[in-house]
Design a protein around this motif. Structure first.
Motif, PDB file in Angstrom:
ATOM      1  N   HIS A 129     -12.903 -40.986 -21.813  1.00  0.00           N
ATOM      2  CA  HIS A 129     -12.260 -39.747 -22.243  1.00  0.00           C
ATOM      3  C   HIS A 129     -11.805 -38.901 -21.072  1.00  0.00           C
ATOM      4  CE1 HIS A 129     -12.628 -35.365 -23.307  1.00  0.00           C
ATOM      5  NE2 HIS A 129     -11.658 -35.756 -24.101  1.00  0.00           N
ATOM      6  N   GLN A 130     -12.668 -38.732 -20.089  1.00  0.00           N
ATOM      7  CA  GLN A 130     -12.339 -37.799 -19.021  1.00  0.00           C
ATOM      8  C   GLN A 130     -11.304 -38.358 -18.047  1.00  0.00           C
ATOM      9  OE1 GLN A 130     -15.514 -35.170 -17.646  1.00  0.00           O
ATOM     10  NE2 GLN A 130     -16.868 -36.132 -19.126  1.00  0.00           N
ATOM     11  N   THR A 131     -11.310 -39.657 -17.826  1.00  0.00           N
ATOM     12  CA  THR A 131     -10.251 -40.247 -17.008  1.00  0.00           C
ATOM     13  C   THR A 131      -8.907 -40.131 -17.716  1.00  0.00           C
ATOM     14  OG1 THR A 131     -11.775 -41.786 -15.931  1.00  0.00           O
ATOM     15  CG2 THR A 131      -9.447 -42.389 -15.909  1.00  0.00           C
ATOM     16  N   THR A 132      -8.910 -40.293 -19.042  1.00  0.00           N
ATOM     17  CA  THR A 132      -7.685 -40.130 -19.833  1.00  0.00           C
ATOM     18  C   THR A 132      -7.108 -38.729 -19.665  1.00  0.00           C
ATOM     19  OG1 THR A 132      -8.432 -41.730 -21.487  1.00  0.00           O
ATOM     20  CG2 THR A 132      -6.744 -40.171 -22.171  1.00  0.00           C
ATOM     21  N   VAL A 133      -7.940 -37.715 -19.868  1.00  0.00           N
ATOM     22  CA  VAL A 133      -7.460 -36.332 -19.831  1.00  0.00           C
ATOM     23  C   VAL A 133      -7.111 -35.909 -18.403  1.00  0.00           C
ATOM     24  CG1 VAL A 133      -8.066 -33.928 -20.314  1.00  0.00           C
ATOM     25  CG2 VAL A 133      -8.688 -35.726 -21.936  1.00  0.00           C
ATOM     26  N   ALA A 134      -7.912 -36.298 -17.431  1.00  0.00           N
ATOM     27  CA  ALA A 134      -7.615 -35.944 -16.043  1.00  0.00           C
ATOM     28  C   ALA A 134      -6.275 -36.517 -15.601  1.00  0.00           C
ATOM     29  CB  ALA A 134      -8.731 -36.443 -15.123  1.00  0.00           C
ATOM     30  N   SER A 135      -5.988 -37.732 -16.035  1.00  0.00           N
ATOM     31  CA  SER A 135      -4.724 -38.371 -15.660  1.00  0.00           C
ATOM     32  C   SER A 135      -3.545 -37.634 -16.293  1.00  0.00           C
ATOM     33  CB  SER A 135      -4.730 -39.839 -16.087  1.00  0.00           C
ATOM     34  OG  SER A 135      -5.836 -40.524 -15.511  1.00  0.00           O
ATOM     35  N   LYS A 136      -3.704 -37.186 -17.527  1.00  0.00           N
ATOM     36  CA  LYS A 136      -2.665 -36.405 -18.210  1.00  0.00           C
ATOM     37  C   LYS A 136      -2.457 -35.069 -17.505  1.00  0.00           C
ATOM     38  CE  LYS A 136      -0.065 -35.557 -21.989  1.00  0.00           C
ATOM     39  NZ  LYS A 136       1.141 -36.353 -22.323  1.00  0.00           N
ATOM     40  N   CYS A 137      -3.550 -34.386 -17.170  1.00  0.00           N
ATOM     41  CA  CYS A 137      -3.451 -33.104 -16.469  1.00  0.00           C
ATOM     42  C   CYS A 137      -2.753 -33.256 -15.125  1.00  0.00           C
ATOM     43  CB  CYS A 137      -4.840 -32.512 -16.270  1.00  0.00           C
ATOM     44  SG  CYS A 137      -5.665 -31.947 -17.779  1.00  0.00           S
ATOM     45  N   ALA A 138      -3.065 -34.328 -14.422  1.00  0.00           N
ATOM     46  CA  ALA A 138      -2.466 -34.548 -13.104  1.00  0.00           C
ATOM     47  C   ALA A 138      -0.959 -34.666 -13.209  1.00  0.00           C
ATOM     48  CB  ALA A 138      -3.055 -35.804 -12.472  1.00  0.00           C
ATOM     49  N   ARG A 139      -0.486 -35.304 -14.267  1.00  0.00           N
ATOM     50  CA  ARG A 139       0.958 -35.441 -14.444  1.00  0.00           C
ATOM     51  C   ARG A 139       1.606 -34.093 -14.755  1.00  0.00           C
ATOM     52  NH1 ARG A 139       3.622 -39.878 -15.812  1.00  0.00           N
ATOM     53  NH2 ARG A 139       4.253 -39.093 -17.880  1.00  0.00           N
ATOM     54  N   CYS A 140       0.888 -33.195 -15.424  1.00  0.00           N
ATOM     55  CA  CYS A 140       1.416 -31.851 -15.651  1.00  0.00           C
ATOM     56  C   CYS A 140       1.589 -31.108 -14.330  1.00  0.00           C
ATOM     57  CB  CYS A 140       0.489 -31.067 -16.575  1.00  0.00           C
ATOM     58  SG  CYS A 140       0.492 -31.653 -18.290  1.00  0.00           S
ATOM     59  N   VAL A 141       0.624 -31.256 -13.447  1.00  0.00           N
ATOM     60  CA  VAL A 141       0.723 -30.626 -12.126  1.00  0.00           C
ATOM     61  C   VAL A 141       1.931 -31.174 -11.363  1.00  0.00           C
ATOM     62  CG1 VAL A 141      -0.414 -30.392  -9.886  1.00  0.00           C
ATOM     63  CG2 VAL A 141      -1.728 -30.095 -11.998  1.00  0.00           C
ATOM     64  N   ALA A 157      -8.688 -28.947 -29.020  1.00  0.00           N
ATOM     65  CA  ALA A 157      -9.400 -30.092 -28.439  1.00  0.00           C
ATOM     66  C   ALA A 157     -10.323 -30.720 -29.477  1.00  0.00           C
ATOM     67  CB  ALA A 157     -10.208 -29.652 -27.217  1.00  0.00           C
ATOM     68  N   HIS A 158     -10.726 -31.949 -29.219  1.00  0.00           N
ATOM     69  CA  HIS A 158     -11.596 -32.669 -30.152  1.00  0.00           C
ATOM     70  C   HIS A 158     -13.057 -32.268 -29.935  1.00  0.00           C
ATOM     71  CE1 HIS A 158      -8.329 -35.982 -30.538  1.00  0.00           C
ATOM     72  NE2 HIS A 158      -8.064 -34.914 -31.241  1.00  0.00           N
ATOM     73  N   GLY A 159     -13.343 -31.010 -30.256  1.00  0.00           N
ATOM     74  CA  GLY A 159     -14.694 -30.492 -30.084  1.00  0.00           C
ATOM     75  C   GLY A 159     -14.782 -29.560 -28.890  1.00  0.00           C
ATOM     76  N   THR A 160     -15.771 -28.681 -28.924  1.00  0.00           N
ATOM     77  CA  THR A 160     -15.896 -27.686 -27.863  1.00  0.00           C
ATOM     78  C   THR A 160     -16.295 -28.308 -26.525  1.00  0.00           C
ATOM     79  OG1 THR A 160     -18.156 -27.231 -28.614  1.00  0.00           O
ATOM     80  CG2 THR A 160     -16.405 -25.802 -29.442  1.00  0.00           C
ATOM     81  N   GLU A 161     -17.109 -29.371 -26.565  1.00  0.00           N
ATOM     82  CA  GLU A 161     -17.484 -30.020 -25.302  1.00  0.00           C
ATOM     83  C   GLU A 161     -16.275 -30.687 -24.665  1.00  0.00           C
ATOM     84  OE1 GLU A 161     -19.572 -30.955 -22.027  1.00  0.00           O
ATOM     85  OE2 GLU A 161     -20.160 -29.609 -23.666  1.00  0.00           O
ATOM     86  N   ALA A 162     -15.435 -31.307 -25.477  1.00  0.00           N
ATOM     87  CA  ALA A 162     -14.208 -31.903 -24.950  1.00  0.00           C
ATOM     88  C   ALA A 162     -13.312 -30.834 -24.341  1.00  0.00           C
ATOM     89  CB  ALA A 162     -13.466 -32.649 -26.056  1.00  0.00           C
ATOM     90  N   ALA A 163     -13.294 -29.650 -24.935  1.00  0.00           N
ATOM     91  CA  ALA A 163     -12.481 -28.563 -24.391  1.00  0.00           C
ATOM     92  C   ALA A 163     -13.009 -28.095 -23.044  1.00  0.00           C
ATOM     93  CB  ALA A 163     -12.462 -27.395 -25.374  1.00  0.00           C
ATOM     94  N   ARG A 164     -14.333 -28.017 -22.909  1.00  0.00           N
ATOM     95  CA  ARG A 164     -14.901 -27.631 -21.611  1.00  0.00           C
ATOM     96  C   ARG A 164     -14.603 -28.688 -20.557  1.00  0.00           C
ATOM     97  NH1 ARG A 164     -20.744 -24.740 -22.303  1.00  0.00           N
ATOM     98  NH2 ARG A 164     -20.560 -24.829 -20.048  1.00  0.00           N
ATOM     99  N   GLN A 165     -14.654 -29.931 -20.968  1.00  0.00           N
ATOM    100  CA  GLN A 165     -14.309 -30.995 -20.040  1.00  0.00           C
ATOM    101  C   GLN A 165     -12.847 -30.889 -19.617  1.00  0.00           C
ATOM    102  OE1 GLN A 165     -15.368 -34.489 -22.250  1.00  0.00           O
ATOM    103  NE2 GLN A 165     -17.561 -34.274 -21.856  1.00  0.00           N
ATOM    104  N   ALA A 166     -11.964 -30.615 -20.567  1.00  0.00           N
ATOM    105  CA  ALA A 166     -10.540 -30.505 -20.248  1.00  0.00           C
ATOM    106  C   ALA A 166     -10.285 -29.385 -19.238  1.00  0.00           C
ATOM    107  CB  ALA A 166      -9.728 -30.271 -21.517  1.00  0.00           C
ATOM    108  N   ALA A 167     -10.974 -28.268 -19.393  1.00  0.00           N
ATOM    109  CA  ALA A 167     -10.810 -27.161 -18.445  1.00  0.00           C
ATOM    110  C   ALA A 167     -11.247 -27.579 -17.048  1.00  0.00           C
ATOM    111  CB  ALA A 167     -11.608 -25.957 -18.915  1.00  0.00           C
ATOM    112  N   ARG A 168     -12.377 -28.273 -16.965  1.00  0.00           N
ATOM    113  CA  ARG A 168     -12.867 -28.739 -15.663  1.00  0.00           C
ATOM    114  C   ARG A 168     -11.928 -29.773 -15.056  1.00  0.00           C
ATOM    115  NH1 ARG A 168     -15.842 -33.139 -13.929  1.00  0.00           N
ATOM    116  NH2 ARG A 168     -17.029 -32.759 -12.013  1.00  0.00           N
ATOM    117  N   LEU A 169     -11.446 -30.684 -15.876  1.00  0.00           N
ATOM    118  CA  LEU A 169     -10.565 -31.742 -15.369  1.00  0.00           C
ATOM    119  C   LEU A 169      -9.236 -31.173 -14.911  1.00  0.00           C
ATOM    120  CD1 LEU A 169     -11.390 -34.314 -18.171  1.00  0.00           C
ATOM    121  CD2 LEU A 169     -12.209 -34.374 -15.807  1.00  0.00           C
TER     122      LEU A 169
END
Length: 447
Positions: A129-141, A157-169
């Motif tokens: 999950h986190q490699t997926t989202v981090a890779s997407k975020c990197a492309r936005c940058v 986001a798919h749950g509050t924990e996933a949202a916290r992960q997305a913010a960190r990533l």
């Protein structure tokens, strides 16, 4: 009940069988992504930190045994061989923030076979999950080309924990901040926020809403201007900001419609009102593809806020990742299933200039121009990396910035990127050939 129960049932049945049959020698499992999704030129390694947290605290207790027994419809006494099982193994991994390629192991777990098996599902979940989202975020940058990007993904986001992960990533790969207060506090990130359309609707007029907001928040304000008519909203915001003597640090937010055209007209209205320092923030269904189009068009947008499509990586929400046994008790093993062949043995990845990566055996010497990617991050069930959570995030940010700068231009493209391909060393190929011959001789030859 501990996190040890966050696993697939077959992990429990296999681990129990291993213990009953004495298969407890060291095993190495390799976690890798078979291929990058379409429209991806690279991956960003992520999810290692929570995976290590899980492994460091992993221990099957009496309550877990009760849960396993209930799931299997058996007595707790049948599950007693699992009681007290903890993780005492080693982990070698690509550190978070590093750019990785398809086929390369992101981590390798070496531990007693039951231990290494039972942690598979949790570790795969975190890294996938986190490699997926981090890779997407990197492309936005990359698409934003120097403009700030902010995470607005909490509500979708798919749950509050996933949202916290997305913010960190997002922060790991260069986002300016997040709207998620809990994540901002936990990770030491700037928190950003504006207002909702409901706020405007609650007041009699847009002007009343804008003035009330400025009274409640005397610092720089960001006004949402598209509740009714965007151009009228911008003009009203400009009038209120001028009347109140506000400007520097303030912004307007566009959240719908043709963002590029509206940004041009909004910029004209603000400049004509003597407010060239008031910024324009864009949001509303943005991802790297939309940002790329807006940036290329020259739209005068200063900041991009991304939410749903990025927080869930909407166009590619998962990776074809796997956690496969590579060695047991010193014996290299491999899978021969069609289209899912694996490479045997413990491995190392050597990064060479231009991302001419080499997937090699763990004890091969590094090529003269090669840098090893996998590092020992856990030994004997304990982390080897020091520092606080926030320190490790900062280190990951530095690793990503360095790796991104060296990434070939073709891989950095938003549309039709060309991902670099790692090659397999001759020694690793030779080992695979020997193991294949052994399997064919022992299991696939008619007698």
């Amino acid at each position: 009940m501990s996190d040890a129960t966050t696993t697939d049932l077959y992990e429990v049945t296999m681990a129990l069988s291993y213990l009953r049959d004495g298969l407890t020698r060291p095993a190495t499992f390799s976690l890798f992504v078979r291929d990058v999704p379409a429209d991806r030129g690279f991956l960003v390694a992520a999810g290692l930190e929570p995976a290590l947290d899980h492994l460091a605290g992993f221990r099957v207790d009496a309550e877990d045994i009760e849960v396993f027994a209930a799931a299997l419809g058996r007595s707790p006494e049948d599950l007693e061989p699992l009681l007290g099982l903890g993780f005492t193994g080693d982990v070698r991994a690509v550190p978070e923030g590093r750019v990785a390629l398809a086929g390369e192991p992101l981590l390798e777990v070496t531990a007693s076979l039951p231990q290494a098996q039972l942690v598979e599902s949790y570790v795969l979940n975190q890294v996938n999950h986190q490699t997926t989202v981090a890779s997407k975020c990197a492309r936005c940058v990359l698409a934003a080309d120097g403009h700030p990007v902010v995470d607005f993904s909490l509500r979708r986001a798919h749950g509050t924990e996933a949202a916290r992960q997305a913010a960190r990533l997002g922060a790991m790969v260069g986002f300016a901040g997040t709207s998620n207060v809990a994540a901002a506090h936990a990770e030491g990130l700037p928190a950003f926020g504006t207002m909702a359309h409901s706020y405007i609707e609650a007041f009699g007029t847009e002007e009343a809403a804008f003035r009330a907001f400025a009274r409640a928040h005397p610092g720089p304000v960001t006004y949402l201007v598209d509740t009714y008519d965007t151009e009228r909203g911008v003009a009203t915001a400009a009038r209120v900001l001028t009347d109140l003597g506000l400007g520097p640090g303030c912004a307007i937010r566009l959240d719908s419609g043709d963002l590029g055209a509206l940004a041009v007209r909004s910029r004209h209205i603000l400049d004509a009102a003597g407010l060239p320092e008031v910024r324009i923030v864009a949001s509303g269904g943005l991802d790297e593809f939309a940002i790329d189009r807006l940036v290329r068009s020259g739209a005068p947008i200063d900041t991009y806020a991304v939410g749903t499509k990025v927080g869930v990586s909407a166009d590619a929400p998962c990776l074809d990742s796997a956690y496969k046994l590579a060695e047991y008790d010193g014996r290299p093993v491999m899978k021969l299933s069609a289209a899912k062949v694996t490479f045997p043995g413990r491995k190392q990845v050597f990064r060479r200039p231009g991302y001419a990566d080499v997937i090699a055996l763990h004890d091969e010497p590094a090529p003269p121009d090669g840098e090893p990617l996998l590092e020992t991050v856990m030994r004997g069930g304990r982390r080897t990396c020091a520092g606080t959570r926030r320190d490790r995030l900062q280190e990951a940010k530095r690793r990503f910035a360095r790796d991104l700068a060296d990434l070939p231009a073709d891989a950095r493209r938003i549309t039709s990127p060309v991902p670099p391909r790692a090659v397999v060393s001759q020694q690793a190929l030779d080992l695979a050939a020997r193991v294949r011959r052994r399997i064919e001789r022992e299991f696939l030859t008619d007698t």
